[in-house]
Design a protein around this motif. Sequence first.
Motif, PDB file in Angstrom:
ATOM      1  N   UNK A 153      48.343 125.592 -73.092  1.00 49.75           N
ATOM      2  CA  UNK A 153      48.712 124.629 -74.126  1.00 49.75           C
ATOM      3  C   UNK A 153      47.504 124.083 -74.875  1.00 49.75           C
ATOM      4  N   UNK A 154      46.320 124.333 -74.353  1.00 50.80           N
ATOM      5  CA  UNK A 154      45.096 123.888 -75.030  1.00 50.80           C
ATOM      6  C   UNK A 154      44.372 125.063 -75.694  1.00 50.80           C
ATOM      7  N   UNK A 155      45.108 126.113 -75.964  1.00 54.64           N
ATOM      8  CA  UNK A 155      44.516 127.311 -76.548  1.00 54.64           C
ATOM      9  C   UNK A 155      43.893 127.024 -77.914  1.00 54.64           C
ATOM     10  N   UNK A 156      42.894 127.770 -78.239  1.00 54.01           N
ATOM     11  CA  UNK A 156      42.293 127.712 -79.575  1.00 54.01           C
ATOM     12  C   UNK A 156      42.940 128.762 -80.475  1.00 54.01           C
ATOM     13  N   UNK A 157      43.989 129.416 -79.978  1.00 50.33           N
ATOM     14  CA  UNK A 157      44.579 130.558 -80.677  1.00 50.33           C
ATOM     15  C   UNK A 157      45.934 130.271 -81.327  1.00 50.33           C
ATOM     16  N   UNK A 158      46.219 129.027 -81.670  1.00 51.93           N
ATOM     17  CA  UNK A 158      47.506 128.699 -82.283  1.00 51.93           C
ATOM     18  C   UNK A 158      47.690 129.383 -83.635  1.00 51.93           C
ATOM     19  N   UNK A 159      46.614 129.768 -84.275  1.00 52.26           N
ATOM     20  CA  UNK A 159      46.711 130.444 -85.579  1.00 52.26           C
ATOM     21  C   UNK A 159      46.252 131.901 -85.483  1.00 52.26           C
ATOM     22  N   UNK A 160      46.141 132.405 -84.262  1.00 53.40           N
ATOM     23  CA  UNK A 160      45.651 133.771 -84.041  1.00 53.40           C
ATOM     24  C   UNK A 160      46.614 134.509 -83.106  1.00 53.40           C
ATOM     25  N   UNK A 161      47.665 135.093 -83.662  1.00 59.27           N
ATOM     26  CA  UNK A 161      48.687 135.728 -82.821  1.00 59.27           C
ATOM     27  C   UNK A 161      48.153 136.778 -81.848  1.00 59.27           C
ATOM     28  N   UNK A 162      47.305 137.678 -82.315  1.00 61.95           N
ATOM     29  CA  UNK A 162      46.792 138.724 -81.420  1.00 61.95           C
ATOM     30  C   UNK A 162      45.985 138.100 -80.281  1.00 61.95           C
ATOM     31  N   UNK A 163      45.102 137.191 -80.604  1.00 59.45           N
ATOM     32  CA  UNK A 163      44.278 136.537 -79.577  1.00 59.45           C
ATOM     33  C   UNK A 163      45.142 135.746 -78.605  1.00 59.45           C
ATOM     34  N   UNK A 164      46.204 135.117 -79.115  1.00 53.98           N
ATOM     35  CA  UNK A 164      47.114 134.376 -78.242  1.00 53.98           C
ATOM     36  C   UNK A 164      47.781 135.328 -77.246  1.00 53.98           C
TER      37      UNK A 164
END
Length: 176
Positions: A153-164
């Motif tokens: 939930x603290x990911x830096x990938x909210x705008x990066x689908x592949x990285x998520x």
Amino acid sequence: MNVKSGFTYLLRIVGLVALFFAASFSVTARADVNVTFYSHDFGKNFPHAFFVAKGELSDGKKVDTAFGFTAINVSPGILFGSVNGHVKAPSASYIASSNPHFTVKIDDGKYRKLMAVVQKWQAIPQKSYSLNKRNCVHFINDVIKTLDLKTNLKTANWKKPRSFMEEVMKLNPFLK
């Protein structure tokens, strides 16, 4: 009680025990639905994160669907605040040009929960899409959590689908 009625009674008891024993080992029809999670590299098409569900439920109902969440009109407005959004089924050609990351097999219960998430997102009042607070990755995160997979939930990938998706795979090493 005479011998004949005692024997009949004993046969009934043994028959009932055998019936319950056999019922405990009966095989019930199980769902066989595979949910595959995708990302799509940025471009003019959306959604960038979505899932495809294919298979069959235990009642024989066929499943072949896909959902993602995106802005209804992709415009510079998404950079400045919330805009109208919707749950959308990507086309077959869009799916084919996207990156599959992992597949999870689910049963009927999980499928019902999955579809409840889709319905919840379909019912969000407009302006429902927010690049920073409610985008395609947020939708997929909600779906993934419903299937009892770990997310950050603290990911830096909210705008990066592949990285998520890659992060989810690292958090759940059994995923392929």
